[in-house]
Every structure is written in structure tokens, then in C-alpha cells.
Design a protein around this motif. Structure first.
Motif, PDB file in Angstrom:
ATOM      1  N   PRO A 102       0.826  -1.208   0.000  1.00  0.00           N
ATOM      2  CA  PRO A 102       0.000   0.000   0.000  1.00  0.00           C
ATOM      3  C   PRO A 102       0.861   1.259   0.000  1.00  0.00           C
ATOM      4  N   LEU A 103       0.277   2.340  -0.493  1.00  0.00           N
ATOM      5  CA  LEU A 103       0.933   3.635  -0.443  1.00  0.00           C
ATOM      6  C   LEU A 103       1.019   4.088   1.009  1.00  0.00           C
ATOM      7  N   PRO A 104       1.954   4.971   1.338  1.00  0.00           N
ATOM      8  CA  PRO A 104       2.055   5.447   2.723  1.00  0.00           C
ATOM      9  C   PRO A 104       0.719   6.031   3.204  1.00  0.00           C
ATOM     10  N   GLY A 105       0.291   5.633   4.374  1.00  0.00           N
ATOM     11  CA  GLY A 105      -0.955   6.121   4.950  1.00  0.00           C
ATOM     12  C   GLY A 105      -2.189   5.366   4.501  1.00  0.00           C
ATOM     13  N   GLN A 106      -2.027   4.351   3.641  1.00  0.00           N
ATOM     14  CA  GLN A 106      -3.173   3.581   3.183  1.00  0.00           C
ATOM     15  C   GLN A 106      -3.069   2.151   3.692  1.00  0.00           C
ATOM     16  N   GLN A 107      -4.217   1.529   3.796  1.00  0.00           N
ATOM     17  CA  GLN A 107      -4.307   0.172   4.305  1.00  0.00           C
ATOM     18  C   GLN A 107      -3.996  -0.827   3.191  1.00  0.00           C
ATOM     19  N   GLN A 108      -3.498  -2.012   3.582  1.00  0.00           N
ATOM     20  CA  GLN A 108      -3.280  -3.084   2.613  1.00  0.00           C
ATOM     21  C   GLN A 108      -4.581  -3.336   1.877  1.00  0.00           C
ATOM     22  N   PHE A 109      -4.515  -3.449   0.568  1.00  0.00           N
ATOM     23  CA  PHE A 109      -5.734  -3.604  -0.212  1.00  0.00           C
ATOM     24  C   PHE A 109      -6.313  -4.996  -0.032  1.00  0.00           C
ATOM     25  N   ALA A 110      -7.630  -5.079   0.077  1.00  0.00           N
ATOM     26  CA  ALA A 110      -8.372  -6.337   0.182  1.00  0.00           C
ATOM     27  C   ALA A 110      -7.909  -7.186   1.363  1.00  0.00           C
ATOM     28  N   SER A 111      -7.577  -6.552   2.448  1.00  0.00           N
ATOM     29  CA  SER A 111      -7.095  -7.292   3.612  1.00  0.00           C
ATOM     30  C   SER A 111      -8.210  -8.034   4.335  1.00  0.00           C
ATOM     31  N   TYR A 112      -9.452  -7.816   3.955  1.00  0.00           N
ATOM     32  CA  TYR A 112     -10.575  -8.463   4.622  1.00  0.00           C
ATOM     33  C   TYR A 112     -10.959  -9.778   3.964  1.00  0.00           C
ATOM     34  N   PHE A 113     -10.411 -10.073   2.806  1.00  0.00           N
ATOM     35  CA  PHE A 113     -10.778 -11.291   2.087  1.00  0.00           C
ATOM     36  C   PHE A 113     -10.138 -12.516   2.713  1.00  0.00           C
ATOM     37  N   ILE A 114     -10.895 -13.602   2.742  1.00  0.00           N
ATOM     38  CA  ILE A 114     -10.274 -14.876   3.042  1.00  0.00           C
ATOM     39  C   ILE A 114      -9.730 -15.411   1.724  1.00  0.00           C
ATOM     40  N   GLU A 115      -8.847 -16.368   1.766  1.00  0.00           N
ATOM     41  CA  GLU A 115      -8.132 -16.796   0.565  1.00  0.00           C
ATOM     42  C   GLU A 115      -9.058 -17.210  -0.576  1.00  0.00           C
ATOM     43  N   GLU A 116     -10.151 -17.923  -0.289  1.00  0.00           N
ATOM     44  CA  GLU A 116     -11.044 -18.386  -1.353  1.00  0.00           C
ATOM     45  C   GLU A 116     -11.783 -17.239  -2.027  1.00  0.00           C
ATOM     46  N   GLU A 117     -11.907 -16.097  -1.362  1.00  0.00           N
ATOM     47  CA  GLU A 117     -12.648 -14.963  -1.929  1.00  0.00           C
ATOM     48  C   GLU A 117     -11.799 -14.109  -2.853  1.00  0.00           C
ATOM     49  N   GLN A 118     -10.499 -14.196  -2.765  1.00  0.00           N
ATOM     50  CA  GLN A 118      -9.638 -13.341  -3.577  1.00  0.00           C
ATOM     51  C   GLN A 118      -9.839 -13.657  -5.053  1.00  0.00           C
ATOM     52  N   GLY A 119     -10.283 -12.674  -5.781  1.00  0.00           N
ATOM     53  CA  GLY A 119     -10.474 -12.841  -7.207  1.00  0.00           C
ATOM     54  C   GLY A 119     -11.797 -13.474  -7.599  1.00  0.00           C
ATOM     55  N   ASP A 120     -12.642 -13.824  -6.657  1.00  0.00           N
ATOM     56  CA  ASP A 120     -13.932 -14.431  -6.975  1.00  0.00           C
ATOM     57  C   ASP A 120     -15.044 -13.596  -6.352  1.00  0.00           C
ATOM     58  N   ILE A 121     -15.526 -12.652  -7.126  1.00  0.00           N
ATOM     59  CA  ILE A 121     -16.538 -11.727  -6.602  1.00  0.00           C
ATOM     60  C   ILE A 121     -17.822 -12.456  -6.229  1.00  0.00           C
ATOM     61  N   ARG A 122     -18.119 -13.538  -6.908  1.00  0.00           N
ATOM     62  CA  ARG A 122     -19.351 -14.273  -6.601  1.00  0.00           C
ATOM     63  C   ARG A 122     -19.314 -14.875  -5.198  1.00  0.00           C
ATOM     64  N   LYS A 123     -18.143 -15.294  -4.726  1.00  0.00           N
ATOM     65  CA  LYS A 123     -18.032 -15.821  -3.359  1.00  0.00           C
ATOM     66  C   LYS A 123     -18.226 -14.709  -2.328  1.00  0.00           C
ATOM     67  N   VAL A 124     -17.688 -13.542  -2.634  1.00  0.00           N
ATOM     68  CA  VAL A 124     -17.868 -12.398  -1.732  1.00  0.00           C
ATOM     69  C   VAL A 124     -19.346 -12.019  -1.677  1.00  0.00           C
ATOM     70  N   ILE A 125     -19.993 -11.988  -2.832  1.00  0.00           N
ATOM     71  CA  ILE A 125     -21.418 -11.645  -2.884  1.00  0.00           C
ATOM     72  C   ILE A 125     -22.250 -12.681  -2.145  1.00  0.00           C
ATOM     73  N   GLU A 126     -21.909 -13.944  -2.296  1.00  0.00           N
ATOM     74  CA  GLU A 126     -22.636 -15.013  -1.599  1.00  0.00           C
ATOM     75  C   GLU A 126     -22.535 -14.834  -0.085  1.00  0.00           C
ATOM     76  N   GLN A 127     -21.338 -14.529   0.419  1.00  0.00           N
ATOM     77  CA  GLN A 127     -21.169 -14.291   1.853  1.00  0.00           C
ATOM     78  C   GLN A 127     -21.934 -13.051   2.305  1.00  0.00           C
ATOM     79  N   PHE A 128     -21.948 -12.028   1.452  1.00  0.00           N
ATOM     80  CA  PHE A 128     -22.641 -10.777   1.750  1.00  0.00           C
ATOM     81  C   PHE A 128     -24.133 -11.035   1.987  1.00  0.00           C
ATOM     82  N   PHE A 129     -24.744 -11.812   1.093  1.00  0.00           N
ATOM     83  CA  PHE A 129     -26.177 -12.081   1.229  1.00  0.00           C
ATOM     84  C   PHE A 129     -26.490 -13.275   2.125  1.00  0.00           C
TER      85      PHE A 129
END
Length: 192
Positions: A102-129
Motif C-alpha cells: 500500500p501507499l504510505p498512509g493507506q491500508q493493505q488492499f483487500a485485507s478483509y478477504f479470506i483466501e477463497e474470496e480473492q479474485g472471486d466476486i461471486r463468493k464475496v457476494i454469496e457471503q454478503f447475502f
């Protein structure tokens, strides 16, 4: 697949001045008009912290909040359509930003994803709903917006951390999916 009955099913016309029936385009429009994910993180965290303190926030102008919440509302609608119709993304996202420093002062990007969710938006959406229904998300979003624009503290009955956490995961997944999408085609001189 569920048929869309309107030219603006995700209500993007009010905040992006473009109507779309493509739920993945909603993600691109959101970040094209509303700014980058780091700004979303900062002001969403700010709003949720003030809910926790039972204080009205004054840092983020109400107009900015209303426009951003309209965009988030459209993202939730688009995600729900993808979830209900099991739609596949148009392209594979660029995952290099997840591992980038990350740039100085910014958080690591996508740090909230579990490994299976990285790159799979449908898994994130499924967990969301799975966490909440579409109606519950809409209700919670209205409460958060109301608390953000009023000067008086409002007693809000919601698990602020969980709502913020799942909302951030959805927004980050939408941001990753929208990277590289051309919003407006460049026209040639013959088209002018």
C-alpha cells in the motif's frame, strides 16, 4: 435469468447520469464517479465510528454522503442481481493489487478477504447475502445514511462492525472487478 423490466434497474441514472442494465458496469461506474476505494474506506469507517459513539458526524458533507450512498445502494442492487441469477464476471480481475504494497498512509488492499474470496466476486457476494438479506441490507444502509447526515445522535440497532466489514468486502471486490473496465469509449475524429 431474471428479465430486467426497466432501463435503469440499478438506479445509476441519478448519481452517474448513465443508465445500465449490466450489473458489472455498475461497479465500474461507482468507482469512476465516486472515487477510489481508499476514500470509501476512510469515510465509511468515520461514519460507523460516530454511530458507535452516539454522536452526529460533521466531517463528511451530507451531499457527499447522499451521493456515495446512492452509489453503494446501486452496488448492492447489482450484487443482488448477480447473486440471484448466478452471473459470471465479464473478465478476470487483475489481482496484482491485492499483493501490492500500500501507499504510505493507506491500508493493505483487500485485507478483509479470506483466501477463497480473492479474485472471486461471486463468493464475496454469496457471503454478503448469507450474512443478511437484500431487505436487511437496504434497511441498515438507510440507518447508516440517516445517522451520517443528521446532527443528532440516533439510536441505531445494528452490529456496526459486521455491517461495515461485509460492506467493505463487497466494495473492495467490486473495485477489483471494475479495474480495467472502460467507462467511456474514446471517439474518433470522424465521430465528432
Amino acid at each position: 435469468m431474471q428479465a430486467l423490466k426497466t432501463t435503469d434497474p440499478f438506479h445509476t441514472g441519478g448519481w452517474s447520469l448513465e443508465r445500465t442494465t449490466d450489473p458489472y458496469r455498475v461497479f465500474a461506474l461507482c468507482f469512476y464517479h465516486a472515487g477510489d476505494i481508499h476514500a470509501f474506506r476512510q469515510w465509511l469507517l468515520h461514519i460507523f465510528l460516530f454511530i458507535e459513539r452516539f454522536e452526529g458526524q460533521t466531517k463528511v458533507p451530507p451531499f457527499t454522503l447522499c451521493c456515495a450512498f446512492m452509489a453503494i445502494d446501486s452496488v448492492i442492487d447489482a450484487a443482488h442481481y448477480i447473486y440471484e441469477n448466478e452471473l459470471e464476471p465479464h473478465h478476470q480481475p487483475d489481482l496484482s493489487m491485492i499483493s501490492a504494497e500500500p501507499l504510505p498512509g493507506q491500508q493493505q488492499f483487500a485485507s478483509y478477504f479470506i483466501e477463497e474470496e480473492q479474485g472471486d466476486i461471486r463468493k464475496v457476494i454469496e457471503q454478503f447475502f448469507t450474512y443478511q438479506t437484500w431487505d436487511e441490507w437496504k434497511s441498515d444502509l438507510s440507518l447508516v445514511l440517516y445517522n451520517g447526515v443528521t446532527e443528532h445522535a440516533v439510536g441505531v440497532e445494528l452490529d456496526e462492525f459486521s455491517v461495515w466489514y461485509y460492506l467493505m468486502k463487497l466494495l473492495e471486490a467490486a473495485y477489483i472487478q471494475s479495474r480495467g473496465v472502460v467507462i467511456y469509449e474514446l471517439c474518433g475524429f470522424t465521430e465528432l
